[in-house]
Design a protein around this motif. Structure first.
Motif, PDB file in Angstrom:
ATOM      1  N   ARG A  57       0.816  -1.150  -0.110  1.00 10.05           N
ATOM      2  CA  ARG A  57      -0.208   0.014  -0.058  1.00 10.05           C
ATOM      3  C   ARG A  57       0.831   1.126   0.255  1.00 10.05           C
ATOM      4  O   ARG A  57       0.720   2.207  -0.719  1.00 10.05           O
ATOM      5  CB  ARG A  57      -1.015  -0.036   1.310  1.00 10.05           C
ATOM      6  N   PHE A  58       1.829   0.957   0.841  1.00 11.64           N
ATOM      7  CA  PHE A  58       3.008   2.186   0.772  1.00 11.64           C
ATOM      8  C   PHE A  58       4.501   2.347   0.384  1.00 11.64           C
ATOM      9  O   PHE A  58       5.046   2.292   1.666  1.00 11.64           O
ATOM     10  CB  PHE A  58       2.893   2.468   2.306  1.00 11.64           C
ATOM     11  N   PRO A  59       4.386   2.090  -1.197  1.00 11.32           N
ATOM     12  CA  PRO A  59       5.373   1.429  -1.386  1.00 11.32           C
ATOM     13  C   PRO A  59       6.664   2.449  -1.455  1.00 11.32           C
ATOM     14  O   PRO A  59       6.920   3.351  -0.997  1.00 11.32           O
ATOM     15  CB  PRO A  59       5.708   1.066  -2.495  1.00 11.32           C
ATOM     16  N   LEU A  60       8.120   1.847  -1.099  1.00 15.48           N
ATOM     17  CA  LEU A  60       9.120   2.759  -0.455  1.00 15.48           C
ATOM     18  C   LEU A  60       9.145   4.089  -1.858  1.00 15.48           C
ATOM     19  O   LEU A  60       9.478   2.911  -3.694  1.00 15.48           O
ATOM     20  CB  LEU A  60      10.146   2.855  -1.102  1.00 15.48           C
ATOM     21  N   PRO A  61       9.867   5.722  -2.017  1.00 19.04           N
ATOM     22  CA  PRO A  61       9.485   6.199  -3.845  1.00 19.04           C
ATOM     23  C   PRO A  61      10.895   6.265  -3.679  1.00 19.04           C
ATOM     24  O   PRO A  61      11.686   5.428  -3.324  1.00 19.04           O
ATOM     25  CB  PRO A  61       8.933   7.473  -2.460  1.00 19.04           C
ATOM     26  N   PHE A  62      10.823   5.932  -5.413  1.00 17.83           N
ATOM     27  CA  PHE A  62      12.199   6.492  -5.920  1.00 17.83           C
ATOM     28  C   PHE A  62      12.737   7.811  -5.992  1.00 17.83           C
ATOM     29  O   PHE A  62      13.652   7.848  -6.118  1.00 17.83           O
ATOM     30  CB  PHE A  62      11.434   6.189  -7.065  1.00 17.83           C
ATOM     31  N   LEU A  63      11.641   8.884  -5.144  1.00 14.68           N
ATOM     32  CA  LEU A  63      12.599   9.528  -5.124  1.00 14.68           C
ATOM     33  C   LEU A  63      11.187  10.927  -3.693  1.00 14.68           C
ATOM     34  O   LEU A  63      10.154  10.494  -4.083  1.00 14.68           O
ATOM     35  CB  LEU A  63      12.295  10.687  -6.056  1.00 14.68           C
ATOM     36  N   VAL A  64      12.026  11.606  -3.124  1.00 15.21           N
ATOM     37  CA  VAL A  64      10.802  12.161  -1.546  1.00 15.21           C
ATOM     38  C   VAL A  64      11.355  13.830  -2.929  1.00 15.21           C
ATOM     39  O   VAL A  64      12.497  13.779  -2.620  1.00 15.21           O
ATOM     40  CB  VAL A  64      11.622  12.349  -0.865  1.00 15.21           C
ATOM     41  N   GLU A 134       9.693  16.379 -14.542  1.00 12.76           N
ATOM     42  CA  GLU A 134       9.104  15.387 -14.861  1.00 12.76           C
ATOM     43  C   GLU A 134      10.556  14.588 -16.454  1.00 12.76           C
ATOM     44  O   GLU A 134      11.270  13.491 -16.250  1.00 12.76           O
ATOM     45  CB  GLU A 134       8.096  15.064 -15.187  1.00 12.76           C
ATOM     46  N   VAL A 135      10.767  15.601 -16.719  1.00  8.99           N
ATOM     47  CA  VAL A 135      11.656  15.332 -17.874  1.00  8.99           C
ATOM     48  C   VAL A 135      13.110  15.073 -16.737  1.00  8.99           C
ATOM     49  O   VAL A 135      13.632  13.812 -17.901  1.00  8.99           O
ATOM     50  CB  VAL A 135      12.148  16.642 -18.637  1.00  8.99           C
ATOM     51  N   TYR A 136      13.204  15.651 -16.683  1.00 10.11           N
ATOM     52  CA  TYR A 136      14.854  15.424 -16.252  1.00 10.11           C
ATOM     53  C   TYR A 136      15.109  13.999 -14.911  1.00 10.11           C
ATOM     54  O   TYR A 136      15.213  13.010 -15.306  1.00 10.11           O
ATOM     55  CB  TYR A 136      15.267  16.420 -15.099  1.00 10.11           C
ATOM     56  N   TRP A 137      14.097  13.984 -13.642  1.00 12.94           N
ATOM     57  CA  TRP A 137      14.055  13.339 -12.787  1.00 12.94           C
ATOM     58  C   TRP A 137      13.865  11.625 -13.306  1.00 12.94           C
ATOM     59  O   TRP A 137      14.176  10.723 -13.202  1.00 12.94           O
ATOM     60  CB  TRP A 137      13.659  13.056 -11.596  1.00 12.94           C
ATOM     61  N   GLY A 138      12.227  11.849 -14.148  1.00 15.30           N
ATOM     62  CA  GLY A 138      11.936  10.759 -14.618  1.00 15.30           C
ATOM     63  C   GLY A 138      11.944   9.874 -16.429  1.00 15.30           C
ATOM     64  O   GLY A 138      11.717   8.729 -16.473  1.00 15.30           O
ATOM     65  N   GLU A 139      12.855  10.613 -16.781  1.00 13.57           N
ATOM     66  CA  GLU A 139      13.201  10.354 -18.228  1.00 13.57           C
ATOM     67  C   GLU A 139      14.644  10.049 -18.720  1.00 13.57           C
ATOM     68  O   GLU A 139      15.795   9.646 -18.871  1.00 13.57           O
ATOM     69  CB  GLU A 139      12.310  10.901 -19.360  1.00 13.57           C
ATOM     70  N   MET A 140      14.963  11.815 -18.139  1.00 12.33           N
ATOM     71  CA  MET A 140      17.448  11.099 -18.521  1.00 12.33           C
ATOM     72  C   MET A 140      17.739  10.440 -17.457  1.00 12.33           C
ATOM     73  O   MET A 140      19.096  10.772 -17.406  1.00 12.33           O
ATOM     74  CB  MET A 140      17.540  12.677 -18.595  1.00 12.33           C
ATOM     75  N   ASN A 141      17.594  11.026 -15.961  1.00  6.63           N
ATOM     76  CA  ASN A 141      18.439  11.097 -14.778  1.00  6.63           C
ATOM     77  C   ASN A 141      17.950   9.169 -14.796  1.00  6.63           C
ATOM     78  O   ASN A 141      16.814   8.572 -14.676  1.00  6.63           O
ATOM     79  CB  ASN A 141      17.451  11.300 -13.577  1.00  6.63           C
ATOM     80  N   ARG A 142      19.586   8.648 -14.565  1.00  6.63           N
ATOM     81  CA  ARG A 142      19.241   7.143 -13.742  1.00  6.63           C
ATOM     82  C   ARG A 142      19.266   6.742 -12.658  1.00  6.63           C
ATOM     83  O   ARG A 142      20.012   7.993 -11.762  1.00  6.63           O
ATOM     84  CB  ARG A 142      20.995   7.004 -14.446  1.00  6.63           C
ATOM     85  N   THR A 143      18.124   6.175 -11.997  1.00 10.13           N
ATOM     86  CA  THR A 143      18.403   6.216 -10.514  1.00 10.13           C
ATOM     87  C   THR A 143      18.822   4.542 -10.436  1.00 10.13           C
ATOM     88  O   THR A 143      18.980   3.808 -10.813  1.00 10.13           O
ATOM     89  CB  THR A 143      16.974   5.846 -10.115  1.00 10.13           C
ATOM     90  N   PRO A 144      19.513   4.962  -8.917  1.00 11.95           N
ATOM     91  CA  PRO A 144      19.994   3.676  -8.367  1.00 11.95           C
ATOM     92  C   PRO A 144      18.847   2.926  -8.056  1.00 11.95           C
ATOM     93  O   PRO A 144      17.930   3.103  -7.717  1.00 11.95           O
ATOM     94  CB  PRO A 144      20.748   4.728  -7.208  1.00 11.95           C
ATOM     95  N   THR A 145      19.831   1.909  -7.689  1.00 10.85           N
ATOM     96  CA  THR A 145      18.900   0.378  -7.039  1.00 10.85           C
ATOM     97  C   THR A 145      18.343   0.641  -5.742  1.00 10.85           C
ATOM     98  O   THR A 145      19.815   1.188  -5.020  1.00 10.85           O
ATOM     99  CB  THR A 145      19.194  -1.046  -7.015  1.00 10.85           C
ATOM    100  N   LEU A 146      17.556   0.623  -5.093  1.00 12.71           N
ATOM    101  CA  LEU A 146      16.800   0.815  -4.053  1.00 12.71           C
ATOM    102  C   LEU A 146      17.115  -1.145  -2.992  1.00 12.71           C
ATOM    103  O   LEU A 146      16.332  -1.546  -4.416  1.00 12.71           O
ATOM    104  CB  LEU A 146      15.587   1.573  -3.702  1.00 12.71           C
ATOM    105  N   PRO A 147      17.249  -1.411  -2.058  1.00 12.50           N
ATOM    106  CA  PRO A 147      16.494  -2.291  -2.023  1.00 12.50           C
ATOM    107  C   PRO A 147      15.298  -2.599  -1.742  1.00 12.50           C
ATOM    108  O   PRO A 147      14.324  -1.549  -1.439  1.00 12.50           O
ATOM    109  CB  PRO A 147      17.154  -2.246  -0.036  1.00 12.50           C
ATOM    110  N   THR A 148      15.077  -3.837  -1.594  1.00  8.75           N
ATOM    111  CA  THR A 148      13.939  -4.135  -1.698  1.00  8.75           C
ATOM    112  C   THR A 148      13.098  -5.017   0.037  1.00  8.75           C
ATOM    113  O   THR A 148      13.759  -4.736   0.837  1.00  8.75           O
ATOM    114  CB  THR A 148      12.991  -4.727  -2.903  1.00  8.75           C
ATOM    115  N   ALA A 149      11.575  -4.559  -0.308  1.00  6.56           N
ATOM    116  CA  ALA A 149      11.156  -4.155   0.947  1.00  6.56           C
ATOM    117  C   ALA A 149      11.365  -6.481   1.636  1.00  6.56           C
ATOM    118  O   ALA A 149      11.130  -6.913   0.664  1.00  6.56           O
ATOM    119  CB  ALA A 149       9.963  -4.349   1.154  1.00  6.56           C
ATOM    120  N   GLY A 150      12.055  -6.242   2.743  1.00  7.68           N
ATOM    121  CA  GLY A 150      12.743  -7.304   3.113  1.00  7.68           C
ATOM    122  C   GLY A 150      13.541  -7.990   2.879  1.00  7.68           C
ATOM    123  O   GLY A 150      14.754  -8.862   3.186  1.00  7.68           O
TER     124      GLY A 150
END
Length: 160
Positions: A57-64, A134-150
């Motif tokens: 219900r409350f997934p870890l966000p990719f961005l704050v 959106e263009v920068y953070w959602g399309e151009m920027n590569r995001t790091p892998t975050l640990p999954t739940a558990g």
């Protein structure tokens, strides 16, 4: 359940939160925006504590998106706490605040902010900012892998 990456907005001013939510909608932002109203609620959400324990219900966000000037636990404290948490070190945190003070900019970056944006006053300017965001953070920027739940996390400073 989430329909894609989640962005967590941490904003104590209900008028600003509504303005930002509407700007996201107007800009056609495809990601799901979740809103919490203070620093304590932000740390609970990010830690998966209390009413935020259900990660489906409350997934870890990719961005704050983090406001700085909040009563109680302020944005600086949230930022400092998040960067001390092994599972959140890679979390993208963008400060979105009304403060244009250079001391606040410097402190936010020293505490590990990935970016610092000053909130525009006009709605059209906010929509434009969100669209560029959106263009920068959602399309151009590569995001790091975050640990999954558990998934266990190991502090880099821990001794085996």
């Amino acid at each position: 359940m989430s329909n894609g990456p989640v962005i967590l907005l941490v904003e104590d001013d209900p008028n600003d939160a509504l303005l930002i939510q509407r700007a996201f909608q107007k800009a056609g932002f495809r990601n799901k925006l979740r809103v919490v109203s203070d620093g304590a609620e932000a740390t609970d959400y990010l830690a998966g504590r209390g009413s935020y324990a259900n990660r489906q219900r409350f997934p870890l966000p990719f961005l704050v998106l983090l406001d700085l000037k909040m009563p109680g636990i302020d944005g600086f404290e949230v930022l400092q706490w998040a960067r001390a948490e092994p599972s959140l070190k890679r979390l993208l945190i963008v400060v979105l605040t009304s403060s244009n003070l250079q001391a606040d900019v410097d402190r936010a970056y020293e505490l590990g902010a990935n970016s610092y944006l000053v909130k525009p006053v006009e709605f059209a300017e906010m929509v434009h900012l969100i669209h560029r965001f959106e263009v920068y953070w959602g399309e151009m920027n590569r995001t790091p892998t975050l640990p999954t739940a558990g998934e266990p996390t190991r502090s880099e400073t821990s001794v085996p």
